[in-house]
Enzyme design. Structure first.
Site, PDB file in Angstrom:
ATOM      1  N   ASP A 175       1.052  -1.408   0.035  1.00  0.00           N
ATOM      2  CA  ASP A 175      -0.257  -0.171   0.030  1.00  0.00           C
ATOM      3  C   ASP A 175       1.013   1.292  -0.024  1.00  0.00           C
ATOM      4  O   ASP A 175       1.939   1.036   0.534  1.00  0.00           O
ATOM      5  CB  ASP A 175      -0.949   0.062   0.973  1.00  0.00           C
ATOM      6  CG  ASP A 175      -2.070  -1.143   1.250  1.00  0.00           C
ATOM      7  OD1 ASP A 175      -2.443  -1.421   0.158  1.00  0.00           O
ATOM      8  OD2 ASP A 175      -2.449  -1.442   2.232  1.00  0.00           O
TER       9      ASP A 175
ATOM     10  N   ASP B   1      -7.057  -0.705  -4.614  1.00  0.00           N
ATOM     11  CA  ASP B   1      -7.972  -0.576  -3.789  1.00  0.00           C
ATOM     12  C   ASP B   1      -8.776   0.536  -4.495  1.00  0.00           C
ATOM     13  O   ASP B   1     -10.356   0.382  -4.439  1.00  0.00           O
ATOM     14  CB  ASP B   1      -7.694   0.098  -2.504  1.00  0.00           C
ATOM     15  CG  ASP B   1      -6.840  -1.072  -1.877  1.00  0.00           C
ATOM     16  OD1 ASP B   1      -7.096  -2.072  -1.727  1.00  0.00           O
ATOM     17  OD2 ASP B   1      -6.018  -0.584  -0.869  1.00  0.00           O
TER      18      ASP B   1
END
Length: 172
Positions: A128, A146
C-alpha cells in the site's frame, strides 16, 4: 457467426482487457513503489494532503486479519477470494441481461481483487502506498487495486440504482 455472437465476443474482450489493465496498473505501480520508496518513507505530492509511502499489509482492508494465524489468513484472504473472483468473472462474461455499467464495474472490482491477491500469494502481503488527508478527513494507506475496487463498487451500485429508477419518459 451471427452478429449477436460477435458482439458478445467483443464485449468479453473489452471486459477482459479492463480486468488486465486494472491488474497491470496496480502491479506496475506497486513495483515502482517497492523499488523507489523506502519502507515508511513519506513523500509529499500535494503538500501534506496527498502523500506516498511504502507499507506492507499482511491483512485486508485497514489491516483486518493482520493477527490471524497464517492458515486462516490464507484461506480467508487468498483461497476464498480467488473462488469469488473466478465466479464473478464467469458471471460478467456469460450471464445474460446484465447492464454494460454493471459489467464494467464488476470488471474493475475483479481486476483490483486479482491485483491484491497476486501480492498476497506471491509476497505474503499487499503493498500500500497512497494516503489522502484533508482536514479531519483522512484515509488509510491504500493502493491502485483498492481504487479500482472502490470505483467498480460505485459503478455496480449506480447500475442497480439506474436500473431500478428508469428515466422518466418525456411526453410526445
Amino acid at each position: 457467426m451471427n452478429r449477436f455472437t460477435t458482439m458478445r465476443i467483443l464485449r468479453n474482450i473489452v471486459l477482459l482487457l479492463t480486468v488486465l489493465t486494472n491488474i497491470g496498473c496496480d502491479q506496475i505501480s506497486k513495483d515502482m513503489v517497492r523499488k523507489h520508496i523506502s519502507y515508511y518513507e513519506h513523500i509529499s505530492v500535494v503538500r501534506h494532503h496527498f502523500t506516498l509511502t511504502n507499507v506492507e499489509n499482511t491483512g485486508a482492508f485497514l489491516s483486518l486479519g493482520n493477527e490471524w494465524p497464517s492458515p486462516v489468513r490464507e484461506i480467508l484472504l487468498v483461497v476464498l477470494p480467488i473462488i469469488a473472483l473466478i465466479a464473478g468473472l464467469a458471471v460478467i462474461l456469460f450471464k445474460q441481461g446484465l447492464s454494460a455499467l454493471f459489467r464494467l464495474g464488476a470488471s474493475c472490482v475483479i481486476g483490483g481483487g486479482i491485483g491484491n491477491i497476486i501480492d498476497r500469494a506471491v509476497r505474503g502481503s499487499v503493498t500500500d502506498f497512497l494516503h489522502l488527508k484533508f482536514g479531519i478527513f483522512q484515509t488509510g494507506i491504500f493502493n491502485l487495486a483498492d481504487v479500482s475496487i472502490m470505483v467498480g463498487t460505485f459503478l455496480v451500485m449506480y447500475s442497480f440504482y439506474k436500473d431500478r429508477n428508469p428515466s422518466p419518459k418525456l411526453p410526445a
